[in-house]
Design an enzyme around this catalytic site. Sequence first.
Site, short mmCIF file in Angstrom:
data_model
loop_
_atom_site.label_atom_id
_atom_site.label_comp_id
_atom_site.label_asym_id
_atom_site.label_seq_id
_atom_site.Cartn_x
_atom_site.Cartn_y
_atom_site.Cartn_z
N ALA A 1 17.04 16.97 -33.39
CA ALA A 1 16.98 17.78 -31.98
C ALA A 1 17.93 15.70 -31.23
CB ALA A 1 15.88 17.57 -31.36
N ASP B 1 13.26 3.02 -10.59
CA ASP B 1 13.04 5.12 -11.37
C ASP B 1 14.21 5.03 -11.85
OD1 ASP B 1 10.93 6.06 -12.33
OD2 ASP B 1 9.90 6.55 -10.76
N TYR C 1 17.42 16.62 -21.05
CA TYR C 1 16.76 16.89 -22.29
C TYR C 1 15.73 17.99 -22.60
CZ TYR C 1 13.23 15.60 -25.43
OH TYR C 1 11.72 16.55 -26.56
N PHE D 1 12.72 9.97 -36.45
CA PHE D 1 11.22 9.63 -36.40
C PHE D 1 10.32 9.90 -37.08
CE2 PHE D 1 7.96 8.70 -33.26
CZ PHE D 1 7.22 7.94 -33.95
N LYS E 1 15.32 21.57 -24.30
CA LYS E 1 13.72 22.23 -25.34
C LYS E 1 13.51 22.84 -25.19
CE LYS E 1 12.55 20.24 -28.61
NZ LYS E 1 13.13 20.39 -29.71
N THR F 1 8.55 19.58 -26.51
CA THR F 1 7.79 18.18 -26.69
C THR F 1 6.68 18.77 -25.31
OG1 THR F 1 8.10 16.40 -24.83
CG2 THR F 1 9.61 18.50 -25.03
N ASP F 2 6.37 18.61 -24.67
CA ASP F 2 4.79 18.80 -23.47
C ASP F 2 6.26 18.71 -21.90
OD1 ASP F 2 5.42 15.67 -23.29
OD2 ASP F 2 3.12 16.07 -23.30
N GLU F 3 7.59 18.22 -22.02
CA GLU F 3 7.81 17.56 -21.01
C GLU F 3 9.00 19.34 -20.89
OE1 GLU F 3 11.19 14.27 -21.07
OE2 GLU F 3 10.19 14.03 -23.00
N PRO G 1 11.49 -4.17 -19.01
CA PRO G 1 11.84 -3.42 -18.06
C PRO G 1 10.38 -2.56 -18.15
CG PRO G 1 13.35 -2.92 -19.54
CD PRO G 1 12.48 -3.81 -20.27
N ASN H 1 5.28 10.56 -29.26
CA ASN H 1 4.46 9.63 -30.24
C ASN H 1 4.29 8.30 -30.83
OD1 ASN H 1 5.18 12.70 -33.13
ND2 ASN H 1 4.87 12.84 -30.80
N LEU I 1 22.14 12.51 -39.19
CA LEU I 1 22.34 11.22 -39.43
C LEU I 1 23.17 10.72 -37.78
CD1 LEU I 1 23.20 10.65 -43.50
CD2 LEU I 1 21.00 9.79 -41.81
N THR I 2 22.64 10.74 -37.24
CA THR I 2 23.48 10.40 -35.94
C THR I 2 22.64 8.64 -35.92
OG1 THR I 2 22.17 11.55 -34.71
CG2 THR I 2 23.63 12.21 -34.90
#
Length: 349
Positions: free
Chosen positions: A81, A288, A157, A11, A161, A132-134, A212, A187, A33-34
């Site tokens: 990633a 959740d 994840y 993406f 990272k 990422t901010d995560e 959902p 994003n 190309l996953t």
Amino acid sequence: MTVLVTGGAGFIGSALVRALLADGERVVNLDRLTYAGSRLNLGDADAAPGHVFVEGDVADATLLRRLFAEYRPRTVYHLAAETHVDRSIDGPLAFIRTNVDGTAVLLAEALHHWRALPEAEAGAFRLVAVSTDEVFGSLQPGGFFRPDSPYRPNSPYAASKAAADHLARAWHVTYGLPVIVTNCGNNYGPCQFPEKLIPLTVLNALEGRDLPVYGDGRQERDWIHVDDHVAGLRRAAAAGQPGAVYLLGAANVRSNLEIVHGICAALDRLRPDAAHAPHAGLIRHVADRPGHDRRYALDVTATAAALDWRAEIAFEDGLAATVAWYLENPDWVAAMSARYDRGRLGRKA
């Protein structure tokens, strides 16, 4: 200038490749190309004269050494990633292999390449590690991440990272490799795989499926259009300082529930005669997920000052255009949806 992009059929990577090629850069695009990567994301850019596509693994040291030797890139953008939080909960080891091992192999081969460059070329070389901010964990209400925020990843994840970011820093501090780390918010935009919140909501709504929403839906994220993110990455490569960390955000903090309602409103305008309108009637709250961070938000003050960069696309305009893009590209939607069961909840949010 030759640029190496890892993950350039995904993406964000494909948006970067399209922008680089539009400006006349030569791009070597390495992608495995996953399931989430496709050359369809590149559109007409796939056939551009300056585009060299290589199907391969970022963890393949032999392949990387050949690409560095053959194409001698001056800039590397590392986006390869695994990125989906739900998938990382179900199968974390795949994330360690690509995000941690792959980053380590890339850094090692980039160092080998950089050390052999003539002085002028070595001085111009940059490796931008896209993160990422995560990695920073979860914020309290009203809080913001800053470049010096402590790392507190809460999902496999995010942990993978975070490890990649630490490796990038170590290769700069220990070996001098001119690495720049960028941490970005959520994003959105064209060509995002249908497991993620915005495309999943659009496509499910069009088919009258449930929409959902995890928990109460009040988890907050900082959203940035992919084209603004790409512009920030390119600015970091051009003007950033090796060893620095830049936060790329657009100050568009929205709750997940707000995002879903915004998509429903856009669909009501674009498809007022749909059998499922008003689409907000399809929203369903579900249990959740484990370790679900409550808030991400970025303080981009330092980045804006250092890079003379800021996001330009207003969120409401960008979201409306994104919803319209999915409606206007049924062939892409059909091809990518075939890879993913949209009846399954799974998506990053």
